[in-house]
Motif scaffolding. Sequence first.
Motif, PDB file in Angstrom:
ATOM      1  N   TYR A 185       0.975  -1.376   0.098  1.00  0.00           N
ATOM      2  CA  TYR A 185       0.133  -0.100   0.018  1.00  0.00           C
ATOM      3  C   TYR A 185       0.978   1.237  -0.083  1.00  0.00           C
ATOM      4  CZ  TYR A 185      -3.491  -3.494   0.827  1.00  0.00           C
ATOM      5  OH  TYR A 185      -4.569  -4.439   0.814  1.00  0.00           O
ATOM      6  N   LYS A 186       0.750   1.981  -1.181  1.00  0.00           N
ATOM      7  CA  LYS A 186       2.006   3.098  -1.260  1.00  0.00           C
ATOM      8  C   LYS A 186       1.626   4.301  -0.623  1.00  0.00           C
ATOM      9  CE  LYS A 186       3.267   5.250  -5.696  1.00  0.00           C
ATOM     10  NZ  LYS A 186       3.104   5.552  -7.062  1.00  0.00           N
ATOM     11  N   TYR A 187       0.289   4.657  -0.128  1.00  0.00           N
ATOM     12  CA  TYR A 187       0.120   5.953   0.339  1.00  0.00           C
ATOM     13  C   TYR A 187      -0.374   5.904   1.792  1.00  0.00           C
ATOM     14  CZ  TYR A 187       0.035   7.383  -4.374  1.00  0.00           C
ATOM     15  OH  TYR A 187       0.349   7.784  -5.554  1.00  0.00           O
ATOM     16  N   THR A 235      -3.007   2.933   1.978  1.00  0.00           N
ATOM     17  CA  THR A 235      -3.693   2.622   0.956  1.00  0.00           C
ATOM     18  C   THR A 235      -3.338   2.877  -0.412  1.00  0.00           C
ATOM     19  OG1 THR A 235      -6.099   2.773   0.012  1.00  0.00           O
ATOM     20  CG2 THR A 235      -5.137   4.759   0.957  1.00  0.00           C
ATOM     21  N   ASN A 236      -3.820   2.303  -1.527  1.00  0.00           N
ATOM     22  CA  ASN A 236      -3.493   2.814  -2.930  1.00  0.00           C
ATOM     23  C   ASN A 236      -4.290   3.725  -3.440  1.00  0.00           C
ATOM     24  OD1 ASN A 236      -0.976   1.156  -2.960  1.00  0.00           O
ATOM     25  ND2 ASN A 236      -2.114  -0.537  -3.665  1.00  0.00           N
ATOM     26  N   GLU A 237      -5.354   3.953  -2.842  1.00  0.00           N
ATOM     27  CA  GLU A 237      -6.748   5.054  -3.206  1.00  0.00           C
ATOM     28  C   GLU A 237      -6.926   6.074  -2.041  1.00  0.00           C
ATOM     29  OE1 GLU A 237      -8.836   1.900  -6.225  1.00  0.00           O
ATOM     30  OE2 GLU A 237      -9.338   1.607  -3.980  1.00  0.00           O
ATOM     31  N   PRO A 238      -5.911   6.855  -2.002  1.00  0.00           N
ATOM     32  CA  PRO A 238      -6.230   7.859  -0.781  1.00  0.00           C
ATOM     33  C   PRO A 238      -7.412   8.775  -1.180  1.00  0.00           C
ATOM     34  CG  PRO A 238      -4.315   8.460  -2.109  1.00  0.00           C
ATOM     35  CD  PRO A 238      -4.748   7.069  -2.388  1.00  0.00           C
ATOM     36  N   TRP A 239      -7.619   9.023  -2.322  1.00  0.00           N
ATOM     37  CA  TRP A 239      -8.763   9.844  -2.645  1.00  0.00           C
ATOM     38  C   TRP A 239     -10.214   9.164  -2.200  1.00  0.00           C
ATOM     39  CZ3 TRP A 239      -5.427   7.444  -6.119  1.00  0.00           C
ATOM     40  CH2 TRP A 239      -5.691   6.284  -6.537  1.00  0.00           C
ATOM     41  N   ARG A 240     -10.278   7.881  -2.159  1.00  0.00           N
ATOM     42  CA  ARG A 240     -11.428   7.170  -1.709  1.00  0.00           C
ATOM     43  C   ARG A 240     -11.747   7.501  -0.288  1.00  0.00           C
ATOM     44  NH1 ARG A 240     -12.205   1.444  -2.723  1.00  0.00           N
ATOM     45  NH2 ARG A 240     -14.407   1.948  -2.165  1.00  0.00           N
ATOM     46  N   CYS A 280     -14.532  10.315   4.196  1.00  0.00           N
ATOM     47  CA  CYS A 280     -14.321  11.301   5.548  1.00  0.00           C
ATOM     48  C   CYS A 280     -15.183  12.683   5.136  1.00  0.00           C
ATOM     49  CB  CYS A 280     -12.535  11.423   5.710  1.00  0.00           C
ATOM     50  SG  CYS A 280     -12.098  10.076   6.430  1.00  0.00           S
ATOM     51  N   VAL A 281     -15.119  13.048   4.014  1.00  0.00           N
ATOM     52  CA  VAL A 281     -15.578  14.299   3.981  1.00  0.00           C
ATOM     53  C   VAL A 281     -17.235  14.137   3.798  1.00  0.00           C
ATOM     54  CG1 VAL A 281     -15.905  14.599   1.272  1.00  0.00           C
ATOM     55  CG2 VAL A 281     -15.492  16.617   2.652  1.00  0.00           C
ATOM     56  N   SER A 282     -17.756  13.049   3.459  1.00  0.00           N
ATOM     57  CA  SER A 282     -19.156  12.660   3.759  1.00  0.00           C
ATOM     58  C   SER A 282     -19.653  12.744   5.057  1.00  0.00           C
ATOM     59  CB  SER A 282     -19.405  11.361   2.947  1.00  0.00           C
ATOM     60  OG  SER A 282     -19.047  10.280   3.809  1.00  0.00           O
ATOM     61  N   VAL A 315      -1.251  13.116   2.883  1.00  0.00           N
ATOM     62  CA  VAL A 315      -0.823  11.859   2.166  1.00  0.00           C
ATOM     63  C   VAL A 315       0.570  11.687   1.724  1.00  0.00           C
ATOM     64  CG1 VAL A 315      -1.831  10.912   0.014  1.00  0.00           C
ATOM     65  CG2 VAL A 315      -3.384  12.122   1.475  1.00  0.00           C
ATOM     66  N   GLU A 316       1.229  10.824   2.141  1.00  0.00           N
ATOM     67  CA  GLU A 316       2.629  10.696   1.998  1.00  0.00           C
ATOM     68  C   GLU A 316       2.508   9.533   0.930  1.00  0.00           C
ATOM     69  OE1 GLU A 316       4.759  12.493   5.796  1.00  0.00           O
ATOM     70  OE2 GLU A 316       4.058  10.564   5.722  1.00  0.00           O
ATOM     71  N   ASN A 317       3.581   9.515   0.091  1.00  0.00           N
ATOM     72  CA  ASN A 317       4.005   8.375  -0.711  1.00  0.00           C
ATOM     73  C   ASN A 317       5.003   7.496  -0.106  1.00  0.00           C
ATOM     74  OD1 ASN A 317       5.252   6.742  -2.940  1.00  0.00           O
ATOM     75  ND2 ASN A 317       4.447   8.041  -4.443  1.00  0.00           N
ATOM     76  N   MET A 318       4.767   6.713   0.536  1.00  0.00           N
ATOM     77  CA  MET A 318       5.783   5.837   1.548  1.00  0.00           C
ATOM     78  C   MET A 318       6.640   5.133   0.382  1.00  0.00           C
ATOM     79  SD  MET A 318       3.286   4.075   4.513  1.00  0.00           S
ATOM     80  CE  MET A 318       2.511   3.108   3.142  1.00  0.00           C
TER      81      MET A 318
END
Length: 82
Positions: A5-7, A51-56, A61-63, A72-75
């Motif tokens: 999981y990249k992020y 996660t690989n999909e931080p936008w989700r 969360c905004v909902s 959001v960091e790229n590990m």
Amino acid sequence: MAIEYKYDAQILLEGKDLDEDNIRSHFMSNFNGDCLLVVGEKNLIKVHYHTNEPWRVLEYCVSLGEIFDIVVENMEKQTQKI
């Protein structure tokens, strides 16, 4: 070494009647990732997730309320030698 999981997503979430258990359950049922941490109170929750999909994660969360202190960091990039 590849990272599954990249992020690393970290968010402070402010809202009303936030429920740590419900948020945690939603993550476990709907997102692929690991290292989930959901802690706080009914009006302020800290979320940490790999996660690989931080936008989700941000969209969910905004909902629930207002989001701030978003990191959001790229590990994968952090582990590469420069």
